[in-house]
Design a protein around this motif. Structure first.
Motif, mmCIF file in Angstrom:
data_model
loop_
_atom_site.group_PDB
_atom_site.id
_atom_site.type_symbol
_atom_site.label_atom_id
_atom_site.label_comp_id
_atom_site.label_asym_id
_atom_site.label_seq_id
_atom_site.Cartn_x
_atom_site.Cartn_y
_atom_site.Cartn_z
ATOM 1 N N MET A 24 0.826 -1.211 0.000
ATOM 2 C CA MET A 24 0.000 0.000 0.000
ATOM 3 C C MET A 24 0.858 1.257 0.000
ATOM 4 O O MET A 24 0.489 2.255 -0.616
ATOM 5 N N GLY A 37 -1.990 4.620 5.419
ATOM 6 C CA GLY A 37 -1.939 3.160 5.493
ATOM 7 C C GLY A 37 -0.967 2.710 6.564
ATOM 8 O O GLY A 37 -1.357 2.403 7.693
ATOM 9 N N GLU A 334 -12.826 -5.214 1.015
ATOM 10 C CA GLU A 334 -11.866 -4.327 1.678
ATOM 11 C C GLU A 334 -10.598 -4.081 0.854
ATOM 12 O O GLU A 334 -10.158 -2.943 0.690
ATOM 13 N N CYS A 338 -9.426 -0.568 -0.821
ATOM 14 C CA CYS A 338 -8.194 0.163 -0.468
ATOM 15 C C CYS A 338 -7.379 0.512 -1.710
ATOM 16 O O CYS A 338 -6.805 1.604 -1.803
ATOM 17 N N THR A 342 -6.850 4.402 -2.932
ATOM 18 C CA THR A 342 -5.501 4.942 -3.144
ATOM 19 C C THR A 342 -5.375 5.514 -4.556
ATOM 20 O O THR A 342 -4.912 6.644 -4.741
ATOM 21 N N ALA A 349 -5.257 3.337 2.722
ATOM 22 C CA ALA A 349 -5.729 2.709 3.964
ATOM 23 C C ALA A 349 -5.346 1.235 3.911
ATOM 24 O O ALA A 349 -4.862 0.745 2.885
ATOM 25 N N VAL A 365 -11.907 -0.932 7.105
ATOM 26 C CA VAL A 365 -10.512 -0.597 6.782
ATOM 27 C C VAL A 365 -9.927 0.284 7.882
ATOM 28 O O VAL A 365 -10.660 0.893 8.653
#
Ligand code: PLP
Length: 386
Positions: A24, A37, A334, A338, A342, A349, A365
């Motif tokens: 992430m 994140g 989830e 994420c 992003t 996250a 999240v």
């Protein structure tokens, strides 16, 4: 020409890939996203701490320290635990300085887990625990924290304990759920473990981030737990220096003796000037006593902003994390959410599913609010536009 081949090998950890945090963070950089994140501060530590490291180097503290850590730091850590929790650890026999909490945890596991021993983890859990147990040849026994509240379910924990159980790992304040264990939880655990031979590894890296006037219920406050426990702390979390990788472990002398056998032939010891600097810095308790108020203000700022979004906020009692339910914002799972957040919205996250062995997806999240107010406001502006 001779061809030199690299031998093939069988992975000791075949299921391990790049961690979600690295993935992430890389995605956040690629898409110039605000990175909420990975859990690390984007602000500086106290300059006095940096000065203390420089002073320690200039004073010539640059060679190997004792294997267990420099005496002044072990003494300062023991004094701090006694002042906060009333538990006396012998600085020479019961405190060891480690290369962060991560090394303390794997060292404790390698020291006590024999092949075939069962080790209970409470999911969702920090990502190093399971591979650590597997490296030791242990059998991972996963017990879920109650979905929705993330409270420990003592009936389930009790049912998971067998004559083969060597250890239980707990974590309060909890990453990722931001819950903290209460006194009643600790007493229940103490009763549950009393008739057993089970060791406890207590990950307390967020010990100084407990909000709303609550107390951090360290295992060291409970004699029946402390007698069987490795209590793990991290200066990286407490003093905004995650990159320094210095932590501590406290445990009764017979447990610590075994811990040190592994520590000695693993990292052997931890860098000297930082240890001296931390010892000097610990003389003033204000930086860690003020930390709850410091992070509570950030938590409140972040939550107030999130109140103007479609995310449903879960409680954040401790740590520097805020979890949110995404159901009203998106139909994605989830992990996909994420990635999408992003790439398309510019905020990174972490999916809670990353903290479960089976990828359990509850549409929640995690954001990290250990960030400058400007960073948090930049993220909130983007999230409020959703
Ligand atoms: C629950 C938990 N344990 C341990 C660690 C690692 O701490 P350290 O950086 O001191 O190794 C972290 C870091 O994110 C964490 O969240």
């Amino acid at each position: 020409m001779t061809q030199y081949l690299t031998p093939t090998l069988t992975s000791r950890l075949p299921k391990v890939g790049t961690t979600i945090f690295t993935v992430m963070s890389a995605l956040a950089t690629e898409h110039k996203a605000v990175n909420l994140g990975q859990g690390f501060p984007d602000f500086a530590c106290d300059p006095a701490l940096v000065d203390a490291v420089t002073a320690a180097m200039q004073a010539g503290h640059n060679q190997y320290p004792p294997m267990t850590g420099v005496p002044v730091l072990r003494q300062a850590v023991a004094a701090k635990i006694e002042a906060l929790h009333g538990k006396v650890y012998h600085p020479d026999l019961e405190i060891t300085i480690t290369a962060g909490a991560t090394q303390a945890i794997i060292t404790a596991i390698l020291a006590v887990v024999h092949p075939g021993d069962e080790v209970v983890v409470l999911e969702p859990c920090y990502d190093s625990y399971v591979p650590n147990i597997e490296l030791a040849g242990g059998v991972v026994v996963r017990v879920p924290l109650t979905p929705g509240t993330f409270r420990p379910d003592f009936a389930k924990i009790s049912a998971a304990i067998t004559p083969k159980t060597r250890a239980l790992l707990i974590n309060t304040p909890h990453n990722p759920s931001a819950t903290v264990w209460s006194k009643a939880d600790m007493l229940a655990l103490q009763d549950l473990l009393a008739p057993t031979n089970v060791l406890l590894i207590s990950d307390e890296v967020y010990e100084h981030m407990v909000f709303d006037g609550q107390l951090h219920e360290s295992v060291s406050r409970y004699p029946g737990l402390a007698a069987r426990a490795f209590v793990v702390s991290s200066f990286g979390k407490t003093f905004h220096v995650t990159g320094w990788k210095v932590g501590t472990v406290a445990a009764p002398a017979p447990l610590m003796a075994e811990f040190r056998k592994v520590h000695q032939f693993n990292v052997f010891t931890v860098n000297t000037p930082v240890q001296h600097a931390l010892a000097a810095y610990l003389a003033n308790p204000a930086p860690y006593l003020d930390l709850p108020a410091f992070y509570q203000r950030k938590r409140d700022l972040f939550r107030a902003g999130l109140a103007h979004t479609k995310f449903k906020l879960l409680p954040s009692q401790g740590s520097y994390f805020q979890c949110v339910d995404i159901s009203e914002v998106s139909d994605l799972g989830e992990a996909d959410f994420c990635q999408w957040l992003t790439r398309e919205v510019g905020v990174a996250a972490i999916p809670l599913s990353a903290f479960y062995g089976d990828g359990f997806d509850q549409r929640v999240v995690r954001f990290c609010f250990a960030k400058q107010d400007t960073t948090l406001n930049a993220a909130l502006e983007r999230l409020q536009a959703l």
